[in-house]
Design a protein around this motif. Sequence first.
Motif, short mmCIF file in Angstrom:
data_model
loop_
_atom_site.label_atom_id
_atom_site.label_comp_id
_atom_site.label_asym_id
_atom_site.label_seq_id
_atom_site.Cartn_x
_atom_site.Cartn_y
_atom_site.Cartn_z
N ASN A 58 0.85 -1.20 0.00
CA ASN A 58 0.00 0.00 0.00
C ASN A 58 0.89 1.25 0.00
O ASN A 58 0.63 2.21 -0.74
CB ASN A 58 -0.94 -0.04 1.21
CG ASN A 58 -2.14 0.89 1.08
OD1 ASN A 58 -2.24 1.88 1.78
ND2 ASN A 58 -3.06 0.58 0.18
N ASP A 119 -4.00 8.64 1.67
CA ASP A 119 -3.74 7.63 2.71
C ASP A 119 -3.28 6.33 2.09
O ASP A 119 -4.08 5.54 1.58
CB ASP A 119 -5.04 7.43 3.52
CG ASP A 119 -5.01 6.17 4.37
OD1 ASP A 119 -3.92 5.60 4.59
OD2 ASP A 119 -6.10 5.75 4.82
N PHE A 122 -1.96 1.65 5.29
CA PHE A 122 -2.27 0.20 5.29
C PHE A 122 -3.41 -0.05 4.32
O PHE A 122 -4.35 0.76 4.21
CB PHE A 122 -2.72 -0.30 6.66
CG PHE A 122 -1.62 -0.46 7.66
CD1 PHE A 122 -0.64 -1.43 7.49
CD2 PHE A 122 -1.56 0.34 8.79
CE1 PHE A 122 0.38 -1.60 8.41
CE2 PHE A 122 -0.54 0.18 9.73
CZ PHE A 122 0.43 -0.78 9.53
N ILE A 151 -6.16 4.91 -0.34
CA ILE A 151 -5.68 3.98 -1.35
C ILE A 151 -6.06 2.56 -0.95
O ILE A 151 -5.62 2.06 0.10
CB ILE A 151 -4.13 4.11 -1.52
CG1 ILE A 151 -3.75 5.57 -1.79
CG2 ILE A 151 -3.63 3.19 -2.62
CD1 ILE A 151 -4.52 6.26 -2.89
N THR A 153 -7.97 0.84 0.79
CA THR A 153 -8.88 0.84 1.95
C THR A 153 -8.49 2.01 2.85
O THR A 153 -7.32 2.39 2.88
CB THR A 153 -8.74 -0.45 2.81
OG1 THR A 153 -7.46 -0.42 3.44
CG2 THR A 153 -8.86 -1.71 1.97
#
Length: 223
Positions: A58, A119, A122, A151, A153
Amino acid sequence: MQLVTASEMQKIDTYTVNTIGMPQDVLIERAALSVIDVIGAGHFNLEHILVLAGLGNNGADGVAITRLLYAQGFNVSLQFVGNVSRAKESVQRQLAIIEKYGLVRSEKSDFNEATLIIDAIFGTGLNNLLPEGLQKMIKAANHIEKTVIAIDTPTGIDATTGEVRGAALKAHTTVTFGYNKIGLTQRVGGYLSGNVIVKDIGLLTPPDFSFSDTADKHSATDV
Ligand SMILES: NC(=O)C1=CN([C@@H]2O[C@H](COP(=O)(O)OP(=O)(O)OC[C@H]3O[C@@H](n4cnc5c(N)ncnc54)[C@H](OP(=O)(O)O)[C@@H]3O)[C@@H](O)[C@H]2O)[C@@H](O)CC1
Ligand SMILES: [K+]
């Protein structure tokens, strides 16, 4: 629309990379480009973009997004959450590239200055409560109500259940890859994900794959 759990998504990622032979860096680049499309199509204030990146894939998406924005001339800062020396190889490869672009990472960013936060801390790899320091940072960021694009989630949302793992960064928009995740449609995860946009990045699903979710139960925005 078909929804998946985090572990189903991980199996599809692994199949695409290991069995099909699609290089992971190509998927990361496509993921990043799909986010650039969403940023370009939206009415976001792009004066000062802050990318928060984690140590897994991520985060690698986040570094690639930073590079693409920087190359287009945007005022973009990249800040890592966690010790970069422990980052996955995908992140290290992205970092080696951005260094050659002359892009310097920020050690500490002022969230108040950001007009848009990306973001990339994670994604589907989240498997526990967020570390306490990160929970505090997220609560502070939620408090100042910045526009956030998540990004894959929103960080802190369990992609399978929609539960909050200690704290979760509230998103205006979530760009998720391949399939929407069950957790982005349910419980608090549904609310904190904002507008969910599903992007095709070239992931292939094994022909005999059995999904735990039955597709006809749900509907979601597909792009
Ligand atoms: N796979 C692919 O090819 C592609 C994936 N893509 C992108 O990658 C994302 C998934 O990446 P990821 O699997 O590397 O996991 P990510 O969410 O970055 O987390 C990083 C690591 O953190 C750790 N960790 C977990 N929870 C923790 C906690 N509470 N506190 C502390 N540490 C914790 C955990 O490591 P572990 O504990 O298992 O060693 C985990 O592995 C996906 O959402 C998408 O954006 C796309 O680019 C397409 C190509
Ligand atoms: K994220």
